[in-house]
Design a protein around this motif. Structure first.
Motif, PDB file in Angstrom:
ATOM      1  N   ASP A  67     -38.461  -4.267 -18.278  1.00  0.00           N
ATOM      2  CA  ASP A  67     -38.736  -5.340 -17.393  1.00  0.00           C
ATOM      3  C   ASP A  67     -37.174  -6.026 -17.420  1.00  0.00           C
ATOM      4  N   ASN A  97     -41.612  -0.643  -5.131  1.00  0.00           N
ATOM      5  CA  ASN A  97     -43.260  -0.501  -5.107  1.00  0.00           C
ATOM      6  C   ASN A  97     -43.491   0.413  -4.102  1.00  0.00           C
ATOM      7  N   PRO A 136     -38.924 -11.074  -8.250  1.00  0.00           N
ATOM      8  CA  PRO A 136     -40.010 -10.900  -9.223  1.00  0.00           C
ATOM      9  C   PRO A 136     -41.205 -10.181  -8.813  1.00  0.00           C
ATOM     10  N   GLY A 137     -41.643  -9.092  -9.682  1.00  0.00           N
ATOM     11  CA  GLY A 137     -42.720  -8.683  -9.311  1.00  0.00           C
ATOM     12  C   GLY A 137     -42.623  -7.230  -8.659  1.00  0.00           C
ATOM     13  N   ASP A 138     -41.336  -6.953  -8.242  1.00  0.00           N
ATOM     14  CA  ASP A 138     -40.920  -5.654  -7.747  1.00  0.00           C
ATOM     15  C   ASP A 138     -40.682  -4.451  -8.731  1.00  0.00           C
ATOM     16  N   ARG A 139     -41.190  -3.414  -8.467  1.00  0.00           N
ATOM     17  CA  ARG A 139     -40.919  -2.400  -9.328  1.00  0.00           C
ATOM     18  C   ARG A 139     -39.871  -1.294  -8.458  1.00  0.00           C
ATOM     19  N   THR A 194     -38.782  -2.876 -13.887  1.00  0.00           N
ATOM     20  CA  THR A 194     -39.603  -3.924 -12.915  1.00  0.00           C
ATOM     21  C   THR A 194     -38.972  -5.322 -13.140  1.00  0.00           C
ATOM     22  N   VAL A 210     -39.107  -9.375 -13.337  1.00  0.00           N
ATOM     23  CA  VAL A 210     -40.198 -10.564 -13.593  1.00  0.00           C
ATOM     24  C   VAL A 210     -39.343 -11.712 -13.587  1.00  0.00           C
TER      25      VAL A 210
END
Length: 207
Positions: free
Chosen positions: A55, A136, A184-187, A201, A203
């Motif tokens: 992360d 994503n 943040p939250g995106d892969r 990812t 965060v």
């Protein structure tokens, strides 16, 4: 074990034709008033290195980051190219290109590093590299390394004219124009034929 550099990691600006064309009007403005003649380099310090699968923490003050997908050369013992590795060169969005500010590029964790180095002997021509950047799962950018201003061998030769690259140093080939933004939250996944996919990812920073 994931690949990690043993030397210094250098990024390169203005090495894709589309990026040069997009920024051409700014190159004649002060302070330099002319396009750069030598490669424009910056350092991704060791605090930025994030292994594949880890992360990457985005500071709370930063709503989104610019994703720079690229492939880098790993320098061998004789100053030649030992191998190639994909990288995710993250930056806080900014306008400077002649002197990339450290505070925008050297944030902790802001360099995703591919899981494995591909041996240079397996590579017939780095100009054939083609990267896909997905966020994503959705494709956000395709990068064709035949569009470099300086191809891999020319870039290495030009950089070596003014500085010595040591065994284990890493020199990126550059990031194309149209770099997407991520939050943040995106892969983020960076893939290319012949390479293991790099995934990280984003965060958010804990309160």
């Amino acid at each position: 074990m994931s690949f990690l550099p043993t030397g210094t990691v250098y990024g390169v600006l203005l090495n894709f034709r589309a990026e040069v064309e997009a920024l051409a009007p700014q190159m004649t403005q002060p302070p330099y008033k002319a396009p750069p003649k030598a490669p424009v380099l910056y350092v991704k310090t060791a605090n930025t290195w994030s292994p594949h699968g880890s992360d990457i923490v985005v500071p709370a003050r930063v709503p989104e980051v610019e994703v720079g997908a690229t492939i880098a050369m790993v320098i061998g013992a004789d100053g030649d190219v030992e191998g190639f590795v994909p990288m995710n060169d993250l930056s806080i969005p900014h306008a400077s290109f002649f002197r990339p500010p450290v505070k925008f590029k050297c944030v902790d964790g802001f360099l995703g590093i591919g899981p494995a180095m591909r041996d240079a002997q397996e590579v017939a021509d780095p100009a054939e590299f083609k990267l896909e950047l997905r966020i994503n799962g959705a494709q956000r950018q395709s990068i064709d390394f035949s569009q470099l201003v300086r191809n891999a061998s020319q870039l290495l030769a030009d950089v070596s004219e003014f500085m010595t690259l040591a065994h284990g140093d890493v020199l990126m080939l550059g990031c194309d124009a149209g770099r997407p933004l991520a939050r943040p939250g995106d892969r983020i996944e960076i893939s290319a034929p012949g390479f293991e996919t790099l995934a990280n990812t984003l965060v958010g920073e804990a309160a």
